[in-house]
Scaffold this motif. Structure first.
Motif, PDB file in Angstrom:
ATOM      1  N   LEU A   1       0.826  -1.212   0.000  1.00 49.33           N
ATOM      2  CA  LEU A   1       0.000   0.000   0.000  1.00 49.33           C
ATOM      3  C   LEU A   1       0.857   1.257   0.000  1.00 49.33           C
ATOM      4  CD1 LEU A   1      -2.818  -1.141   2.444  1.00 49.33           C
ATOM      5  CD2 LEU A   1      -2.992  -0.859  -0.056  1.00 49.33           C
ATOM      6  N   ILE A   2       1.973   1.237   0.700  1.00 47.49           N
ATOM      7  CA  ILE A   2       2.894   2.379   0.677  1.00 47.49           C
ATOM      8  C   ILE A   2       3.476   2.547  -0.718  1.00 47.49           C
ATOM      9  CG2 ILE A   2       5.129   3.222   1.511  1.00 47.49           C
ATOM     10  CD1 ILE A   2       4.356   1.914   4.251  1.00 47.49           C
ATOM     11  N   ASP A   3       3.952   1.429  -1.297  1.00 50.27           N
ATOM     12  CA  ASP A   3       4.529   1.475  -2.638  1.00 50.27           C
ATOM     13  C   ASP A   3       3.536   1.975  -3.674  1.00 50.27           C
ATOM     14  OD1 ASP A   3       6.916   0.543  -1.590  1.00 50.27           O
ATOM     15  OD2 ASP A   3       6.659  -1.522  -2.363  1.00 50.27           O
ATOM     16  N   GLU A   4       2.257   1.637  -3.497  1.00 57.79           N
ATOM     17  CA  GLU A   4       1.201   2.071  -4.424  1.00 57.79           C
ATOM     18  C   GLU A   4       0.755   3.504  -4.165  1.00 57.79           C
ATOM     19  OE1 GLU A   4      -1.800  -0.899  -3.807  1.00 57.79           O
ATOM     20  OE2 GLU A   4      -0.738  -2.416  -4.990  1.00 57.79           O
ATOM     21  N   GLY A   5       1.244   4.084  -3.067  1.00 57.47           N
ATOM     22  CA  GLY A   5       0.841   5.454  -2.739  1.00 57.47           C
ATOM     23  C   GLY A   5      -0.530   5.550  -2.069  1.00 57.47           C
ATOM     24  N   ALA A   6      -1.090   4.419  -1.689  1.00 51.88           N
ATOM     25  CA  ALA A   6      -2.423   4.422  -1.078  1.00 51.88           C
ATOM     26  C   ALA A   6      -2.378   4.909   0.358  1.00 51.88           C
ATOM     27  CB  ALA A   6      -3.036   3.026  -1.144  1.00 51.88           C
ATOM     28  N   ILE A   7      -1.247   4.718   1.025  1.00 51.66           N
ATOM     29  CA  ILE A   7      -1.078   5.187   2.408  1.00 51.66           C
ATOM     30  C   ILE A   7       0.322   5.753   2.572  1.00 51.66           C
ATOM     31  CG2 ILE A   7      -2.752   3.576   3.403  1.00 51.66           C
ATOM     32  CD1 ILE A   7      -0.343   1.896   4.417  1.00 51.66           C
ATOM     33  N   GLY A   8       0.523   6.475   3.654  1.00 51.12           N
ATOM     34  CA  GLY A   8       1.777   6.902   4.173  1.00 51.12           C
ATOM     35  C   GLY A   8       2.711   7.716   3.446  1.00 51.12           C
TER      36      GLY A   8
END
Length: 147
Positions: free
Chosen positions: A140-147
């Protein structure tokens, strides 16, 4: 059906041996080909938990390695990691060592050299790296969805 992967567990110094053997036991393409510890009592729970027959229980590392494993799980005390890797690496099978990597840089270098000389792969078990929630968070971080 014959298992695709034969795995042995050597040295029950570290508590994660049972967890790692559970993964082997539960994997449809793997089998526990042998377990080994100088003290048979330390293997008793694994024998009971996974139904390991007596002819796959060893107190001698060389005898256990004679089972021709594809992978060796090593769980000795950290101070013994290099010694154990040097014992099993010449057999040419892949090795998974319980964390931490080694007791010293010199020991780590010995482990790397032993595996390089034998053409064996060496991996260090870091259980938190395999947790599904950690992998999902990273994705999710790598996808930019979080954090």
């Amino acid at each position: 059906m014959t298992a695709r992967y034969r795995v042995v567990g050597i040295s029950f110094d570290h508590m994660h041996m049972g967890d790692l053997l559970r993964q082997v036991h539960d994997h449809p393409e793997a089998e526990i080909a042998g377990i080994c510890d100088a003290d048979p009592a330390r293997m008793a729970q694994a024998v009971a938990n996974f139904g390991i027959p007596a002819d796959r229980v060893f107190t001698d590392v060389a005898a256990c390695m004679a089972t021709d494993p594809d992978l060796v799980i090593l769980c000795p005390a950290t101070a013994d990691h290099a010694r154990y890797v040097e014992m099993v690496a010449p057999h040419g099978c892949n090795i998974l060592v319980e964390k931490p990597f080694a007791a010293s840089l010199a020991d780590a270098d010995r482990m790397i050299a032993a595996c390089a000389d034998a053409g064996a792969r060496l991996a260090i078990n870091w259980p938190l790296a395999w947790y599904p929630s950690h992998n999902t968070a990273k994705r999710l971080i790598d996808e930019g969805a979080i954090g």
